[in-house]
Design a protein around this motif. Structure first.
Motif, mmCIF file in Angstrom:
data_model
loop_
_atom_site.group_PDB
_atom_site.id
_atom_site.type_symbol
_atom_site.label_atom_id
_atom_site.label_comp_id
_atom_site.label_asym_id
_atom_site.label_seq_id
_atom_site.Cartn_x
_atom_site.Cartn_y
_atom_site.Cartn_z
ATOM 1 N N UNK A 127 0.826 -1.199 0.000
ATOM 2 C CA UNK A 127 0.000 0.000 0.000
ATOM 3 C C UNK A 127 0.865 1.256 0.000
ATOM 4 N N UNK A 128 1.923 1.245 0.793
ATOM 5 C CA UNK A 128 2.828 2.387 0.844
ATOM 6 C C UNK A 128 3.494 2.620 -0.507
ATOM 7 N N UNK A 129 3.993 1.554 -1.103
ATOM 8 C CA UNK A 129 4.680 1.690 -2.388
ATOM 9 C C UNK A 129 3.722 2.117 -3.493
ATOM 10 N N UNK A 167 2.683 5.722 -3.737
ATOM 11 C CA UNK A 167 3.648 6.631 -4.357
ATOM 12 C C UNK A 167 3.577 6.550 -5.876
ATOM 13 N N UNK A 168 3.597 5.332 -6.428
ATOM 14 C CA UNK A 168 3.658 5.220 -7.887
ATOM 15 C C UNK A 168 2.315 5.573 -8.538
ATOM 16 N N UNK A 169 1.219 4.982 -8.061
ATOM 17 C CA UNK A 169 -0.082 5.320 -8.648
ATOM 18 C C UNK A 169 -0.601 6.641 -8.101
ATOM 19 N N UNK A 213 11.022 3.458 -8.497
ATOM 20 C CA UNK A 213 11.135 4.404 -7.385
ATOM 21 C C UNK A 213 12.364 5.291 -7.529
ATOM 22 N N UNK A 214 13.465 4.703 -7.991
ATOM 23 C CA UNK A 214 14.681 5.497 -8.207
ATOM 24 C C UNK A 214 14.436 6.568 -9.268
ATOM 25 N N UNK A 215 13.717 6.205 -10.326
ATOM 26 C CA UNK A 215 13.405 7.168 -11.372
ATOM 27 C C UNK A 215 12.509 8.292 -10.881
ATOM 28 N N UNK A 216 11.536 7.959 -10.034
ATOM 29 C CA UNK A 216 10.639 8.971 -9.486
ATOM 30 C C UNK A 216 11.405 9.966 -8.624
ATOM 31 N N UNK A 217 12.285 9.441 -7.772
ATOM 32 C CA UNK A 217 13.076 10.308 -6.888
ATOM 33 C C UNK A 217 13.966 11.250 -7.705
ATOM 34 N N UNK A 262 -3.467 3.398 -3.337
ATOM 35 C CA UNK A 262 -2.966 4.128 -4.489
ATOM 36 C C UNK A 262 -3.785 5.380 -4.763
ATOM 37 N N UNK A 263 -5.102 5.238 -4.657
ATOM 38 C CA UNK A 263 -5.957 6.405 -4.851
ATOM 39 C C UNK A 263 -5.759 7.444 -3.768
#
Length: 407
Positions: free
Chosen positions: A225-227, A230-232, A294-298, A356-357
Motif C-alpha cells: 500500500x505504501x509503495x 507513491x507510484x499510482x 522508485x529510483x526514477x521517481x526520486x 494508491x488512490x
C-alpha cells in the motif's frame, strides 16, 4: 478484490481473454475521463468562482479521495457480482455526477461543484473492477501482462486533460459534459452486451468486513500500500494538479490548453510504461522493476524541484517521471499476488488499490498548502516527494522478491 480463480484452467478455456481485457480497458478509459473531468478546467472554475489555492486543492482532491476509498467496496462487490455487472454499474453511476459538474459550472456554484466531485469519485473506482476481471482471464504467470494492459485505461486521465479544455472551447462547456456522459452510457451498454466474466471466475460470498480486516493483518498489505500510494498516487496527483502547477510556475509560457497537452503527454508516458512494467516483472521479478521505478521517481522529482526554465528539460523530466510511475504500477501489482496467501489476494489487492488512490488525494492539498506566493514556488512539496520516494526505496529494498508460479 479478485474472486476465487482456479489456476488449473487450460489455455483453451481462457481463449478470448485479450479481447475481453481490451474492452475492459476502453471502459476504464471512459471512467477515468469522467473521474478527471474537473481538473482540466480548474482555471475556468478558479476565475469564474474566485477560488483560492485551498479551494482549488479541495476541488481537485475530492473526486480522488472518494475514488480511492470506494475501491474497497467496489472491489468486494466485484467479487460477488462479477466484472460485467460492475463495469456497467460504475459507468452508469458516473453519469449523474458528470451532469452535476456541468450544472455547477454553469451556475458558478462552488459547493455544488465539490458535491459533484464527491459523486464523480465513483467513476474512479472502476480500477477496482478491472484488476480482478483481467487477472481471471490469464494464468498466474501472465497476470502482470493482463493487469498492465488493463492499466492502460488510465489514459483516460490524458484524454480528459487533452480533449476536455479543447472541447469546452470549440463546442461549449455544457455540450462537452453532455458528450462525456453520452460516452459513458455507450460504454456501459457495450459492457453489458459484450463483456463476459472469465470461466475461471466464481462468485464470492465472503463478507466485506472480515475480508478487509484479514488483509490489514498482513505486513505485505501495508508495504504494498505504501509503495503503490507513491507510484499510482503520484500519477493521479500529477494528472490532477499538473495543469495548475504549469500555469502557476510558467504563466507566460503555458496556457490552459498547453497545460492540458503536457498533462496528456504525461499520462500517455505512464500508460505506455505500465504494461512494460508488468511484462518485465513477469520475466525478471517485480522487485527489480519496482526499485528502478522508485529510483526514477526520486531523480525526476529532484530535477522538477529545481524548477528549471520551461522547455525541453522540464518536458523530458515530467515524461521520465511518468514512465517511472508506469513501470512501478505494472511491477507492483505483479508483486502482490505471489506475495499474498491465495485466500486473501482479493482483499489485499482492494486495499492496495485504495491506498494508491489515497496517495493521489493528499499531494494536491500539500502542494496548495506549501505554495509560496512570494517566490511563486512549490519547491517544498516537491522535496517532500523526494524524501518519501527515498524512504520507499529503502522499504522496497528490504522486501522479499516474489514471482508467480508457471502455469
Amino acid at each position: 478484490m479478485s474472486s476465487t480463480v482456479t489456476d488449473t484452467r487450460t489455455t483453451a478455456e481462457l481463449r478470448g481473454g485479450l479481447g475481453q481485457v481490451l474492452l475492459a480497458t476502453l471502459a476504464s478509459t471512459a471512467g477515468f475521463w469522467a473521474w478527471m473531468a474537473i481538473a482540466p478546467l480548474q482555471g475556468l472554475y478558479a476565475t469564474s468562482m474566485g477560488l483560492g489555492q485551498g479551494q482549488i486543492s479541495l476541488m481537485l482532491a475530492t473526486p480522488v479521495l472518494v475514488g480511492a476509498l470506494g475501491r474497497i467496496v467496489v472491489g468486494a462487490l466485484t467479487d460477488r457480482w462479477g466484472g460485467r455487472r460492475m463495469f456497467t454499474f460504475v459507468l452508469l453511476a458516473g453519469v449523474p455526477a458528470v451532469l452535476l459538474v456541468a450544472l455547477a459550472g454553469s451556475i458558478k456554484s462552488f459547493p455544488l461543484l465539490v458535491f459533484a466531485g464527491f459523486l464523480l469519485g465513483v467513476s474512479g473506482t472502476i480500477f477496482a473492477v478491472g484488476v480482478p476481471f483481467s487477472s481471471a482471464w490469464y494464468a498466474p504467470a501472465r497476470r502482470g501482462f493482463a493487469n498492465g494492459v488493463f492499466g492502460m485505461g488510465m489514459i483516460g486521465t490524458g484524454v480528459s486533460a487533452f480533449f476536455t479544455p479543447r472541447l469546452a472551447q470549440q463546442i461549449g462547456y455544457l455540450p462537452t459534459h453532455l458528450l462525456i456522459a453520452g460516452i459513458m452510457v455507450v460504454m456501459a451498454a457495450l459492457c453489458w452486451f459484450f463483456l463476459r466474466d472469465s470461466p475461471a471466475w466464481t462468485p464470492s460470498s465472503q463478507a466485506l468486513v472480515p475480508k478487509v480486516v484479514g488483509a490489514l493483518k498482513l505486513r505485505i498489505t501495508w508495504q504494498m500500500s505504501f509503495l503503490y500510494a507513491i507510484v499510482f498516487g503520484g500519477f493521479v496527483a500529477f494528472s490532477t494538479y499538473l495543469p495548475k502547477y504549469l500555469t502557476t510556475i510558467y504563466p507566460d509560457e503555458v496556457d490552459a490548453v498547453g497545460a492540458g497537452t503536457r498533462t496528456a503527454m504525461f499520462a500517455v508516458a505512464a500508460v505506455v510504461a505500465r504494461p512494460i512494467g508488468g511484462v518485465l516483472a513477469d520475466r525478471f521479478g517485480p522487485k527489480v522493476v519496482s526499485l528502478l521505478s522508485l529510483a526514477g521517481i526520486v531523480a525526476a522529482a529532484y530535477v522538477v524541484g529545481q524548477e528549471p526554465p520551461e522547455g525541453i528539460v522540464t518536458g523530458v523530466t515530467f515524461l521520465l517521471m511518468a514512465a517511472a510511475m508506469g513501470l512501478g504500477m505494472g511491477g507492483l501489482f505483479a508483486w502482490v499476488g505471489p506475495s499474498t496467501p491465495p485466500d486473501r489476494v482479493g482483499a489485499v489487492t482492494g486495499v492496495v488499490a485504495a491506498a494508491g488512490g489515497l496517495g493521489g488525494y493528499f499531494p494536491p492539498l500539500v502542494m496548495g498548502a506549501t505554495y509560496q506566493a512570494e517566490t511563486n514556488s512549490y519547491w517544498l512539496g516537491l522535496w517532500l516527494l523526494v524524501l518519501v520516494g527515498a524512504l520507499a526505496l529503502v522499504v522496497a529494498g528490504m522486501m522479499r522478491d516474489a514471482r508467480p508460479k508457471k502455469a
